[in-house]
Design a protein around this motif. Structure first.
Motif, PDB file in Angstrom:
ATOM      1  N   ARG A 143       0.806  -1.219   0.000  1.00 31.29           N
ATOM      2  CA  ARG A 143       0.000   0.000   0.000  1.00 31.29           C
ATOM      3  C   ARG A 143       0.841   1.272   0.000  1.00 31.29           C
ATOM      4  NH1 ARG A 143      -4.698  -1.651   4.432  1.00 31.29           N
ATOM      5  NH2 ARG A 143      -5.647  -3.317   3.201  1.00 31.29           N
ATOM      6  N   VAL A 144       2.127   1.146   0.183  1.00 28.50           N
ATOM      7  CA  VAL A 144       3.004   2.311   0.261  1.00 28.50           C
ATOM      8  C   VAL A 144       3.932   2.309  -0.948  1.00 28.50           C
ATOM      9  CG1 VAL A 144       4.883   3.394   1.559  1.00 28.50           C
ATOM     10  CG2 VAL A 144       2.919   2.427   2.778  1.00 28.50           C
ATOM     11  N   ARG A 145       4.079   3.459  -1.553  1.00 27.86           N
ATOM     12  CA  ARG A 145       5.023   3.638  -2.649  1.00 27.86           C
ATOM     13  C   ARG A 145       6.093   4.630  -2.240  1.00 27.86           C
ATOM     14  NH1 ARG A 145       3.382  -0.330  -3.483  1.00 27.86           N
ATOM     15  NH2 ARG A 145       2.086  -1.174  -5.166  1.00 27.86           N
ATOM     16  N   VAL A 146       7.305   4.408  -2.762  1.00 31.38           N
ATOM     17  CA  VAL A 146       8.427   5.296  -2.461  1.00 31.38           C
ATOM     18  C   VAL A 146       8.700   6.173  -3.674  1.00 31.38           C
ATOM     19  CG1 VAL A 146      10.881   5.415  -1.906  1.00 31.38           C
ATOM     20  CG2 VAL A 146       9.440   3.675  -0.827  1.00 31.38           C
ATOM     21  N   THR A 147       8.641   7.476  -3.479  1.00 29.61           N
ATOM     22  CA  THR A 147       8.924   8.436  -4.541  1.00 29.61           C
ATOM     23  C   THR A 147      10.362   8.896  -4.413  1.00 29.61           C
ATOM     24  OG1 THR A 147       6.630   9.198  -4.542  1.00 29.61           O
ATOM     25  CG2 THR A 147       8.268  10.631  -5.572  1.00 29.61           C
ATOM     26  N   VAL A 148      11.119   8.820  -5.510  1.00 30.86           N
ATOM     27  CA  VAL A 148      12.538   9.155  -5.443  1.00 30.86           C
ATOM     28  C   VAL A 148      12.813  10.441  -6.208  1.00 30.86           C
ATOM     29  CG1 VAL A 148      13.139   6.722  -5.240  1.00 30.86           C
ATOM     30  CG2 VAL A 148      13.154   7.815  -7.492  1.00 30.86           C
ATOM     31  N   LEU A 250      25.492   8.432   0.767  1.00 32.51           N
ATOM     32  CA  LEU A 250      26.182   9.712   0.765  1.00 32.51           C
ATOM     33  C   LEU A 250      25.322  10.853   0.259  1.00 32.51           C
ATOM     34  CD1 LEU A 250      29.694   8.626  -0.606  1.00 32.51           C
ATOM     35  CD2 LEU A 250      28.933   8.830   1.775  1.00 32.51           C
ATOM     36  N   ASP A 251      24.237  10.561  -0.449  1.00 35.40           N
ATOM     37  CA  ASP A 251      23.418  11.627  -1.013  1.00 35.40           C
ATOM     38  C   ASP A 251      21.968  11.174  -1.095  1.00 35.40           C
ATOM     39  OD1 ASP A 251      22.847  10.496  -3.837  1.00 35.40           O
ATOM     40  OD2 ASP A 251      25.033  10.365  -3.705  1.00 35.40           O
ATOM     41  N   PRO A 252      21.027  12.116  -1.259  1.00 35.51           N
ATOM     42  CA  PRO A 252      19.606  11.765  -1.256  1.00 35.51           C
ATOM     43  C   PRO A 252      19.199  10.802  -2.365  1.00 35.51           C
ATOM     44  CG  PRO A 252      19.888  14.117  -0.872  1.00 35.51           C
ATOM     45  CD  PRO A 252      21.238  13.575  -1.241  1.00 35.51           C
ATOM     46  N   GLY A 253      19.819  10.905  -3.551  1.00 38.23           N
ATOM     47  CA  GLY A 253      19.443  10.022  -4.642  1.00 38.23           C
ATOM     48  C   GLY A 253      19.751   8.576  -4.337  1.00 38.23           C
ATOM     49  N   ALA A 254      20.965   8.308  -3.843  1.00 37.17           N
ATOM     50  CA  ALA A 254      21.347   6.939  -3.499  1.00 37.17           C
ATOM     51  C   ALA A 254      20.499   6.421  -2.347  1.00 37.17           C
ATOM     52  CB  ALA A 254      22.827   6.888  -3.137  1.00 37.17           C
ATOM     53  N   TYR A 255      20.245   7.287  -1.379  1.00 35.69           N
ATOM     54  CA  TYR A 255      19.429   6.918  -0.229  1.00 35.69           C
ATOM     55  C   TYR A 255      18.031   6.480  -0.662  1.00 35.69           C
ATOM     56  CZ  TYR A 255      16.702   7.723   4.034  1.00 35.69           C
ATOM     57  OH  TYR A 255      15.844   7.587   5.091  1.00 35.69           O
ATOM     58  N   ALA A 256      17.399   7.299  -1.506  1.00 32.66           N
ATOM     59  CA  ALA A 256      16.044   6.988  -1.953  1.00 32.66           C
ATOM     60  C   ALA A 256      16.013   5.745  -2.837  1.00 32.66           C
ATOM     61  CB  ALA A 256      15.466   8.185  -2.706  1.00 32.66           C
ATOM     62  N   ALA A 257      17.029   5.575  -3.681  1.00 34.02           N
ATOM     63  CA  ALA A 257      17.072   4.401  -4.553  1.00 34.02           C
ATOM     64  C   ALA A 257      17.141   3.118  -3.735  1.00 34.02           C
ATOM     65  CB  ALA A 257      18.269   4.505  -5.495  1.00 34.02           C
ATOM     66  N   PRO A 277      16.861   6.914  12.651  1.00 36.64           N
ATOM     67  CA  PRO A 277      16.741   8.234  13.276  1.00 36.64           C
ATOM     68  C   PRO A 277      15.287   8.690  13.281  1.00 36.64           C
ATOM     69  CG  PRO A 277      18.458   8.199  11.592  1.00 36.64           C
ATOM     70  CD  PRO A 277      17.702   6.930  11.441  1.00 36.64           C
ATOM     71  N   VAL A 278      14.889   9.446  14.285  1.00 37.41           N
ATOM     72  CA  VAL A 278      13.491   9.881  14.350  1.00 37.41           C
ATOM     73  C   VAL A 278      13.164  10.890  13.255  1.00 37.41           C
ATOM     74  CG1 VAL A 278      13.158   9.382  16.788  1.00 37.41           C
ATOM     75  CG2 VAL A 278      14.048  11.622  16.113  1.00 37.41           C
ATOM     76  N   ASP A 279      14.180  11.514  12.666  1.00 37.33           N
ATOM     77  CA  ASP A 279      13.943  12.410  11.537  1.00 37.33           C
ATOM     78  C   ASP A 279      14.387  11.774  10.221  1.00 37.33           C
ATOM     79  OD1 ASP A 279      16.661  12.482  11.973  1.00 37.33           O
ATOM     80  OD2 ASP A 279      16.857  14.658  11.839  1.00 37.33           O
ATOM     81  N   ASP A 280      14.381  10.450  10.165  1.00 38.70           N
ATOM     82  CA  ASP A 280      14.825   9.732   8.970  1.00 38.70           C
ATOM     83  C   ASP A 280      14.067  10.246   7.740  1.00 38.70           C
ATOM     84  OD1 ASP A 280      15.424   7.784   6.957  1.00 38.70           O
ATOM     85  OD2 ASP A 280      15.892   6.355   8.538  1.00 38.70           O
ATOM     86  N   PRO A 281      14.784  10.644   6.679  1.00 40.26           N
ATOM     87  CA  PRO A 281      14.121  11.187   5.492  1.00 40.26           C
ATOM     88  C   PRO A 281      13.171  10.220   4.800  1.00 40.26           C
ATOM     89  CG  PRO A 281      16.436  11.778   5.492  1.00 40.26           C
ATOM     90  CD  PRO A 281      16.253  10.797   6.602  1.00 40.26           C
ATOM     91  N   VAL A 282      13.255   8.928   5.082  1.00 44.48           N
ATOM     92  CA  VAL A 282      12.336   7.992   4.435  1.00 44.48           C
ATOM     93  C   VAL A 282      10.884   8.361   4.728  1.00 44.48           C
ATOM     94  CG1 VAL A 282      12.208   6.304   6.327  1.00 44.48           C
ATOM     95  CG2 VAL A 282      11.915   5.540   3.961  1.00 44.48           C
ATOM     96  N   GLN A 283      10.647   9.048   5.818  1.00 52.22           N
ATOM     97  CA  GLN A 283       9.277   9.451   6.155  1.00 52.22           C
ATOM     98  C   GLN A 283       8.711  10.439   5.140  1.00 52.22           C
ATOM     99  OE1 GLN A 283       8.966   9.909  10.790  1.00 52.22           O
ATOM    100  NE2 GLN A 283      11.102  10.269  10.194  1.00 52.22           N
ATOM    101  N   HIS A 284       9.592  11.092   4.382  1.00 54.92           N
ATOM    102  CA  HIS A 284       9.152  12.033   3.354  1.00 54.92           C
ATOM    103  C   HIS A 284       9.168  11.407   1.960  1.00 54.92           C
ATOM    104  CE1 HIS A 284       9.393  15.006   6.506  1.00 54.92           C
ATOM    105  NE2 HIS A 284      10.650  14.688   6.714  1.00 54.92           N
ATOM    106  N   LEU A 285       9.592  10.168   1.866  1.00 54.63           N
ATOM    107  CA  LEU A 285       9.589   9.459   0.590  1.00 54.63           C
ATOM    108  C   LEU A 285       8.371   8.561   0.429  1.00 54.63           C
ATOM    109  CD1 LEU A 285      13.328   8.293   0.423  1.00 54.63           C
ATOM    110  CD2 LEU A 285      12.302  10.271  -0.729  1.00 54.63           C
ATOM    111  N   VAL A 286       7.801   8.100   1.538  1.00 56.02           N
ATOM    112  CA  VAL A 286       6.690   7.150   1.473  1.00 56.02           C
ATOM    113  C   VAL A 286       5.374   7.871   1.188  1.00 56.02           C
ATOM    114  CG1 VAL A 286       7.807   5.478   2.973  1.00 56.02           C
ATOM    115  CG2 VAL A 286       6.363   7.254   3.985  1.00 56.02           C
ATOM    116  N   SER A 287       4.484   7.176   0.530  1.00 58.63           N
ATOM    117  CA  SER A 287       3.204   7.776   0.140  1.00 58.63           C
ATOM    118  C   SER A 287       2.197   7.827   1.274  1.00 58.63           C
ATOM    119  CB  SER A 287       2.605   6.985  -1.035  1.00 58.63           C
ATOM    120  OG  SER A 287       2.419   5.616  -0.669  1.00 58.63           O
ATOM    121  N   ASP A 288       2.359   6.996   2.303  1.00 58.72           N
ATOM    122  CA  ASP A 288       1.382   6.941   3.392  1.00 58.72           C
ATOM    123  C   ASP A 288       2.105   6.561   4.678  1.00 58.72           C
ATOM    124  OD1 ASP A 288      -0.724   6.564   5.127  1.00 58.72           O
ATOM    125  OD2 ASP A 288      -1.929   5.354   3.741  1.00 58.72           O
ATOM    126  N   ILE A 289       2.421   7.560   5.504  1.00 57.32           N
ATOM    127  CA  ILE A 289       3.165   7.301   6.728  1.00 57.32           C
ATOM    128  C   ILE A 289       2.346   6.456   7.707  1.00 57.32           C
ATOM    129  CG2 ILE A 289       2.406   9.415   7.873  1.00 57.32           C
ATOM    130  CD1 ILE A 289       5.903   7.756   8.089  1.00 57.32           C
TER     131      ILE A 289
END
Length: 412
Positions: A143-148, A250-257, A277-289
């Motif tokens: 149900r969750v998609r990751v936008t890169v 090392l960078d957001p692109g590799a992280y998201a990929a 981390p509680v501010d892990d950027p993956v929370q801003h990549l997922v479609s439905d937290i």
């Protein structure tokens, strides 16, 4: 008879470690786990409590280097392997071990002691406080998609044998470690590089042998993910789970990929990450937290052993001139008034003073705020910090921030 507390001899390790295992339930660890912890044990920093020939208490410390706000790396005692036999509780044995250990840390000149707690309520009376939090995620990948971002487009992913790729993964870790307070710098040859590669049945949690995927850009490794694949099926089809061990980039692109890859592995329906981390950027990549079942728990517990040295070692987010009235019953050498001055981008000074105090707090509150994990404002709201000069609380609370959430990437 009062148990004798003494430094551990190498010949006593098996008995000592068995005492620890029994205190934590009595289930023996795998030979792989025991061999690693045996190799990592620093005997001169390990204590055993002996009732005659019987080991009834344990405590140890690792010589760590902890990242503090501003990116400096500070020597710290990594308190570990603490236990008291159930037959010897309520005799003051834990207090004796903690007293001996903190005196030793102070004598070594280490400004910090840190630990992970099996029961967080235990260590507050010795001046430890929760200094970092850990985010747990269980991502429903159906149900969750990751936008890169666009920068993920030129990232190439490939499988690699975990041990063979250990050196390139370690190089990535070394480049990111100073970005976030609370992380532990792994010295070359220390043996700690082996911990992320430990692949015992306990570590697998019913999953596959450890797998590793590298993220590359123009032939350079710019990220990695290590994980176990736990296959399962029900009547409707595959319901496998990816158990993430660690992920760095090392960078957001590799992280998201890397995150998109994990969430799209065939025959799986979830990704479980137990410590991020509680501010892990993956929370801003997922479609439905909401479909990620996020939970937060305590991570690293922090104790300032030398208030002046610890406060002077870190950087501050804003200029500051504040006098702290510090209470510390267990390590009385810290008690009293300290003037902390800092200018952005310049040297920090923390020294004894007889000037009037601006804030009153205990060493426990300083531990909670030290890495930027809790704000002094929040602690004051709980009645744990008192403002004695108007405006001092807001100034200090802002200055003690870290910009990013502190985080402990692995336990010890």
């Amino acid at each position: 008879m009062t148990p004798e507390v003494r430094v551990l001899d190498a010949s006593e390790w098996d008995v000592w470690y068995a005492t620890l295992e029994r205190a934590f339930g009595g289930v023996e660890e795998s030979p792989e786990d025991r061999a690693l912890w045996n190799d990592l044990t620093e005997y001169e920093r390990s204590l055993g409590a002996w009732d005659g020939s019987e080991c009834v208490g344990t405590a140890g410390a690792f010589s760590f280097r902890v990242v503090v706000p501003g990116g400096a790396v500070l020597p710290a005692a990594g308190v570990t392997m603490v236990s008291v036999a159930a037959t010897h509780r309520r005799r003051g044995l834990l207090t004796t071990l903690m007293r001996r250990q903190l005196d030793d840390v102070h004598a070594r000149g280490e400004a910090l002691a840190v630990l992970t707690a099996s029961e967080p309520a235990i260590y507050g009376r010795f001046g430890y406080a929760v200094g970092t939090l850990a985010l747990s995620l269980e991502i429903d990948t159906q149900r969750v998609r990751v936008t890169v971002p666009e920068s993920a487009g030129d990232v190439r992913l490939r499988f690699a044998a975990p041990v063979a790729a250990g050196a390139v993964c370690e190089a990535v870790y070394e480049r990111v470690v100073t970005r976030r307070p609370g992380m532990l710098r792994r010295e070359p040859g220390s043996g700690w590089q082996r911990l992320p590669l430990l692949d015992s049945p306990t570590e697998r949690q019913g999953g596959s042998p450890l797998q590793c995927v590298l993220a590359e850009r123009a032939g350079e490794v710019v990220g990695y993910a290590r994980f176990h694949n736990k296959p399962s099926w029900d009547r409707s089809g595959p319901t496998g789970t990816i158990l993430l061990r660690d992920l760095e980039a090392l960078d957001p692109g590799a992280y998201a990929a890397l995150w998109r890859f994990l969430c799209e592995i065939d025959l799986t329906t979830s990704v479980v990450a137990r410590s991020r981390p509680v501010d892990d950027p993956v929370q801003h990549l997922v479609s439905d937290i909401r479909r990620c079942r996020a939970q937060v728990r305590d991570g690293l517990h922090v104790r300032l052993v030398d208030v002046g040295a610890a406060l002077q070692a870190r950087a501050y987010q804003a200029p500051l001139d504040v006098v702290l009235e510090v209470a510390d019953d267990f390590c009385p050498w810290n008690a009293g008034r300290w003037r902390l001055t800092a200018e952005t981008g310049k040297d920090v000074c923390c020294e004894r003073t007889s000037d009037a105090a601006d804030l009153a707090l205990s060493v426990t509150e300083l531990g909670a705020a030290y890495l930027g994990g809790s704000t002094l404002m929040s602690l004051a709201g709980a009645g744990r910090v008192r403002e004695l000069r108007g405006g001092a609380l807001a100034e200090a609370s802002t200055a003690f921030g870290a910009g990013v959430a502190p985080w402990l990437p692995y336990g010890f």
